[in-house]
Motif scaffolding. Structure first.
Motif, short mmCIF file in Angstrom:
data_model
loop_
_atom_site.label_atom_id
_atom_site.label_comp_id
_atom_site.label_asym_id
_atom_site.label_seq_id
_atom_site.Cartn_x
_atom_site.Cartn_y
_atom_site.Cartn_z
N THR A 20 36.57 68.71 -43.59
CA THR A 20 35.56 68.70 -42.54
C THR A 20 35.54 67.30 -41.91
N ASP A 21 34.76 67.14 -40.84
CA ASP A 21 34.66 65.82 -40.24
C ASP A 21 34.13 64.80 -41.26
N GLU A 22 33.23 65.27 -42.15
CA GLU A 22 32.59 64.34 -43.08
C GLU A 22 33.46 63.96 -44.26
N ASN A 23 34.40 64.81 -44.63
CA ASN A 23 35.17 64.48 -45.85
C ASN A 23 36.67 64.30 -45.59
N ALA A 24 37.05 64.13 -44.31
CA ALA A 24 38.47 63.93 -43.99
C ALA A 24 39.00 62.66 -44.66
N GLY B 230 29.54 73.47 -42.26
CA GLY B 230 28.72 73.07 -41.12
C GLY B 230 27.55 72.19 -41.52
N GLY B 231 27.38 71.96 -42.83
CA GLY B 231 26.29 71.11 -43.32
C GLY B 231 26.82 69.79 -43.86
N GLY C 50 39.62 75.51 -50.73
CA GLY C 50 38.38 76.22 -50.45
C GLY C 50 38.64 77.49 -49.65
N SER C 51 37.56 78.17 -49.29
CA SER C 51 37.68 79.41 -48.53
C SER C 51 36.55 79.46 -47.52
N PRO C 52 36.55 80.43 -46.59
CA PRO C 52 35.41 80.54 -45.66
C PRO C 52 34.09 80.83 -46.36
N ASP C 53 34.15 81.16 -47.66
CA ASP C 53 32.93 81.46 -48.40
C ASP C 53 32.43 80.32 -49.27
#
Ligand code: SF4
Length: 316
Positions: A293-297, A142-143, A153-156
Motif C-alpha cells: 500500500t502507499d503506507e507500507n511500500a 484502505g485504512g 495477502g489477498s483482497p480479504d
C-alpha cells in the motif's frame, strides 16, 4: 471477559479429543496471547483445555542428528539450550528478539507458532475484520496499513504473521508434529504450516479442529553462519517491520527467510540461489509480486537494506 469452563488434560490425545468434540473449546498453555485476546472479546472460548500437564516439555536429540522440541518447551529454555545456541543460532537469536523476558518465560514453542496477527483492526471489535468475523470485510485495506503485509495477502486480508521464532524455523526447514483426536500423528513441513489468507483469512494454519501440536523437529545442523536481524519502530518489545533470518555458508550458499512482510514466514528457495549475487538480487526474487500500500511500500526496500546489512555483517 466472558464466562468459560476449564480443565487440565493428562495426555495429548485426551486434550485433542476434548477440543475436537466440544464446540467452542480451545487449548491453552502459556496463554500469553490467548488471555489478552479473551480480555478484549476477540477470542471467546467456552471451554479451555490446559495442556501444561501432558508432559511434552523436553528437548531431545533425534536419530537423524537433529532436535525434537516438545510443544511445551518455553521460549526462554529453547533459546538458552546449549545445542540450540551451538547448532541453530538463528533460532536462538530470533527468539531473543521477540517479546519480553517475562513473556518468553511463559510462551511455549507450540503456542508461539499459533500467535495471532497484530493488525490493529483485528483488535478493534468495532471494525470490519474478515479474520475475526468472517465475511465482515477488511478495514485495513484502505485504512492504516503501515505494519501490514506487502506480499502474500489477498483482497480479504493483508495481515502479517507476527512471529520471530517461526521465521527462523522456516530458514531451518523445521517440521511441526501433531496428534489428532483419533491419536493419529502427523508431520507438517513448516513451509506448509501457516496458510495464506486467500478467501478464508480466519483459517491460519494447516491444523484440523482439535489437532494438537506435540513438537517441532529440527533437521540435522546445516552449519554456516546464523544471523537474525529485526527492524522495528523501537528498540525492544515491538513486532518486526522487517526481519531477516539468514544462514550463510563460506561458499556463499545459504538460506534466507523474512518476517514482517507477509501472512506467513516468507521464503523462496529460488531467492536462496541468489545469495552470491548480493542483497539486491535476493530481495528482488523474494519480493516478486509484492502489492504494497502507499503506507507500507517502504517495506519492500527495507527488505533489501536489511539483507544488505546482514550480508555485510556475515562478511565482517
Ligand atoms: Fe482483519 Fe486481516 Fe483486514 Fe487486519 S488485514 S482487518 S486482520 S481481515
Amino acid at each position: 471477559m466472558r464466562e468459560f469452563t476449564y480443565e487440565r488434560a493428562k495426555t495429548p490425545v485426551e486434550a485433542a479429543r476434548i477440543v475436537a468434540r466440544q464446540r467452542g473449546a480451545k487449548f491453552i498453555a502459556g496463554g500469553t496471547n490467548l488471555l489478552d485476546l479473551m480480555k478484549l472479546d476477540i477470542e471467546t472460548p467456552t471451554h479451555l483445555v490446559d495442556v501444561q500437564d501432558i508432559g511434552l516439555d523436553r528437548i531431545e536429540d533425534t536419530a537423524e542428528g537433529g532436535l525434537r522440541i516438545g510443544t511445551l518447551v518455553t521460549n526462554t529454555r529453547l533459546a538458552a539450550d546449549p545445542r540450540v545456541r551451538r547448532d541453530y543460532g538463528v533460532l536462538s537469536r530470533a527468539i531473543v528478539a521477540g517479546a519480553s523476558g517475562q513473556l518468553r518465560n511463559k510462551a511455549t514453542t507450540g503456542g508461539n507458532l499459533l500467535q495471532r496477527t497484530r493488525c490493529p483492526y483485528f483488535y478493534d471489535t468495532n471494525q470490519a475484520c474478515n479474520k475475526r468475523a468472517p465475511g465482515s470485510g477488511c478495514a485495513a485495506i484502505g485504512g492504516v496499513s503501515r505494519q501490514l503485509a506487502v506480499i502474500g495477502g489477498s483482497p480479504d486480508c493483508i495481515a502479517t504473521n507476527p512471529g520471530d521464532m517461526a521465521v527462523a524455523l522456516r530458514a531451518l526447514d523445521a517440521t511441526v508434529e501433531t496428534v489428532s483426536a483419533e491419536g493419529q500423528a502427523r508431520a507438517i513441513p513448516i513451509a506448509d504450516f501457516h496458510r495464506l489468507p486467500d478467501a478464508t483469512p480466519h483459517v491460519e494454519t494447516a491444523l484440523q479442529p482439535g489437532e494438537l501440536i506435540t513438537a517441532v523437529t529440527l533437521p540435522r545442523p546445516v552449519g554456516g553462519r546464523h544471523l537474525y536481524q529485526k527492524v522495528r519502530d523501537r528498540a525492544s518489545y515491538a513486532f518486526a517491520l522487517v526481519s531477516v533470518a539468514a544462514i550463510i555458508n563460506e561458499d556463499g550458499s545459504g538460506r534466507i527467510a523474512v518476517g514482517g512482510v507477509a501472512p506467513k514466514p516468507w521464503r523462496r528457495e529460488s531467492a536462496d540461489a541468489m545469495i552470491r549475487r548480493g542483497a539486491g538480487a535476493v530481495a528482488h526474487e523474494l519480493m516478486q509480486g509484492a502489492h504494497p500500500t502507499d503506507e507500507n511500500a517502504f517495506k519492500v526496500s527495507l527488505v533489501e537494506r536489511t539483507l544488505a546489512y546482514v550480508m555485510a555483517r556475515e562478511r565482517g
